[in-house]
Design an enzyme around this catalytic site. Structure first.
Site: not given
Ligand SMILES: [Zn+2]
Length: 670
Positions: A37, A120
């Protein structure tokens, strides 16, 4: 008949939809519609824009790769320096840091102290600047004070919106978001498979791959890499925030992809979080090397200040590297599709961070020599990118004297033909085009998603067909018949027919896909497209001069040579001719034509102008021109406003015509 106004409206509607679903998919990771779609929406937008090129806006989601390759990056001075962080190696360091902060803040302030933690990411730090909601500048961190202008490359990253979402808040005048560009581990492995299939060197780890992609002068290369971003902070901004967490929530509201965070009331809870992540670091799907801890209150951050380029209010808790020790039992050689011989270490199985490692790539002969790795050595292995095992170094002290040096075989371990190492290259190759190792790998590459995309024909099935002698080269795939497959284990009538249908469908792939699927050395998907826009299969078969191919922008001499050599070999010509007869596409593909008074012109904008730059850029692009960021000999005009600086100087030294706004308008009106 649709009026122009109808078309404009439909375009805006489609763009809004595509932007929305991009955000659901790339930023929020919760798509609402199927890929098919989405593709349908995107294609409608693309084709409507192709029919109405003057209605294309630079912030349209189709315009990710608009810019031309640069000659060099411009420098960008960060309005607010991008600081580095001090590290905590042990949890004790975190307690000490907390105690120092409490001392500096004083008892009363310290009672209000809250911390924010986030993973991190090991990627490349960048900054994104939005002006009135429109993405205008992307820069690397560089040395923290001055970075590089990588605007065009970052524009190709799908999780970076060209325009901020204004669903919840109005866009601010200026918002500079900071974060880390990275490549998820799964995509990284796929990328390396592709690199190897194209005869290129695989990347050592996701960090290098991400950093290398952003620092490419040609945005098309960045666009072909699976980059994404997590934002984790705000730099310059016309908004005011009270806390770090509030600024992150705001970035989210603007449709930016924000690194998930946690808020903690005390350091005990922070330490717990760090320990938890150290154990779970494998599960996040991208390379992480620690946890960043920040003081949440911005007022407290200001009070704490900065020492020697690192803020006192933040610290990075670093995970232990994932490493272990084991023995190299043997070194064997793997032959890839392009004939590259890659030495691999067979290791005594060792557990590194919860994963058993029994093999590691040694890349090539020189790597083994440089690292001084002997068969029988005890070695340190690390999981680079936390996934791909690397032999870091031998433990020389533990040698017994029985170790011996690896030697590259003189013959291909698969076909027995002599191998050779081209001068100046690190890779030894088997050049026998009929080498079975290459043939099978080539079939797998041929059917893969980026190449001919034959649904259902994956590595396993291709190997099976190959072993059964059903297919020996890509052309054989197109001669398979359902009746041959039905008796095979795992096949029924229906699945056999499905596969044959998928094979037939792949014949519709355009020539650039076919060219890429041929697996010519150095010819990746982007290169294949550049060539296919200019030449057809017939042209290449007829014989082509290296110089003529190298005239295409983005095609270097090495690539051009590889293509010419490929089409000179008899076996390859025979394969191509067969594929042509089977009905595959070998006609050149269409290039998007540029129209308008500035068609094909490259323009650099500098200085302060009476309209915002984004609007001027839009005018230029509507008129068929391209906005580039640095002045070179290829620049057609420099549009200079007030206080134009170095770019103006460069333009006059190169003899590039300089326009003021009046001259520019004249040019625009044709
Ligand atoms: Zn061979």
């Amino acid at each position: 008949m649709a009026t122009r106004e109808d078309i404009r409206e439909r375009l805006e509607e489609l763009r809004e939809k595509v932007r929305y679903h991009n955000r659901r998919y790339y930023v929020e990771d919760s798509p609402e519609i199927s890929d098919a779609e989405y593709d349908a929406l995107y294609r409608e937008l693309e084709s409507l824009e192709a029919k109405n090129p003057d209605l294309i806006t630079p912030d349209s989601p189709t315009q990710r790769v608009g810019a031309e390759p640069l000659e060099e990056f411009e420098e960008v001075r960060h309005a607010i320096p991008m600081l580095s962080l001090s590290n905590a190696r042990k949890t004790e360091d975190l307690y000490e840091w907390d105690a120092r902060i409490r001392r500096l803040l004083g008892e009363e302030e310290a009672s209000r102290l809250r911390y924010v933690t986030e993973l991190k990411i090991d990627g490349l730090a960048v900054s994104l600047r939005y002006e009135n909601g429109v993405y205008t500048l992307g820069a690397t961190r560089g040395n923290g004070i001055v970075g590089e202008d990588v605007t065009a490359n970052l524009r190709t990253v799908r999780s970076i919106p060209a325009r901020l979402s204004e669903d919840e808040l109005k866009a601010p005048e200026v918002l500079e978001a900071r974060g880390e560009v990275y490549i998820p581990l799964e995509d990284f492995e796929e990328l390396n498979r592709r690199q190897e299939a194209e005869g290129k060197r695989p990347f050592a780890n996701p960090r290098n791959a991400a950093a290398g992609s952003i620092r490419q002068l040609d945005p098309k290369i960045a666009a072909s890499r699976p980059l994404t971003i997590f934002l984790y902070g705000v730099g310059e901004s016309s908004l005011e925030f009270e806390s770090h967490s509030e600024s992150l929530d705001t970035l989210s509201k603007y449709g930016l992809r924000v690194n998930p965070y946690e808020v903690h009331d005390d350091i005990e809870s922070v330490v717990e979080e760090c320990r938890r992540w150290a154990k779970k670091r494998e599960s996040v799907g991208f390379q992480v090397d620690g946890v960043v801890v920040k003081v949440d209150s911005l007022e407290q951050q200001r009070a704490l200040g900065t020492v020697q380029k690192a803020p006192r209010w933040a610290i990075a808790y670093k995970f232990e590297p994932l490493a272990g020790r084991t023995k190299v039992k043997e070194i064997f050689v793997h032959v890839g599709r392009t004939g590259a011989l890659t030495p691999q270490a067979v290791l005594e199985p060792v557990n590194v961070g919860g994963v058993t490692i029994s093999r590691a790539t040694l890349h090539n002969e020189d790597y083994i020599k440089e690292k001084d790795i002997l068969v029988g050595d005890t070695v340190v292995v690390e999981r680079a990118g936390d996934v791909i095992p690397q032999v870091v170094r031998p433990v020389v002290e533990e040698r017994s004297g029985d170790e011996y040096a690896f030697e590259m075989p003189k013959e291909c371990p698969v076909c027995g033909e002599p191998v050779f190492r081209p001068e100046g290259e690190a890779i030894t190759r088997c050049v026998n085009a009929r080498c079975p190792a290459q043939a099978l790998e080539h079939i797998i590459h041929w059917a893969s998603k980026d190449a001919m995309d034959i649904e259902g024909l994956g590595e396993k099935l291709a190997t099976k067909f190959f072993d059964l002698g059903l297919i020996r080269d890509p052309a054989d795939i197109y001669e398979l018949e359902a009746e041959q497959l039905v008796p095979l284990e795992g096949f029924g009538e229906k699945s056999a027919e499905n596969l044959i249908r998928a094979i037939e469908r792949s014949k519709e792939q355009p020539f650039d896909r076919v060219l890429y699927a041929l697996g010519i050395r150095h010819v990746g998907a982007v290169t294949a497209q550049l060539i296919a826009e200019r030449f057809s299969g017939e042209d290449l078969l007829k014989g082509m001069e290296v110089e003529k191919l190298a005239e295409i922008e983005g095609i270097g001499e090495v690539v051009a040579k590889a293509v010419v050599e490929y089409f000179e070999l008899e076996d390859n010509r025979a394969l191509v001719e067969r594929l042509m007869k089977l009905g595959l596409n070998f006609g050149s593909v269409e290039q998007k034509p540029a129209e308008g008074p500035l068609a094909g012109k490259r323009i650099v904008i500098t200085g302060t102008l009476s309209q915002p730059r984004s609007e001027i850029a839009e005018l230029i692009e509507r008129a068929g021109g391209t906005v580039t960021s640095s002045v070179s000999r290829n620049t057609d005009y420099v549009l200079a406003g007030e206080e134009a600086g170095s770019k103006l100087e460069r333009a006059s030294s190169l003899g590039v015509p300089v326009l003021d706004e009046a001259a520019f308008e004249e040019l625009l009106s044709g």
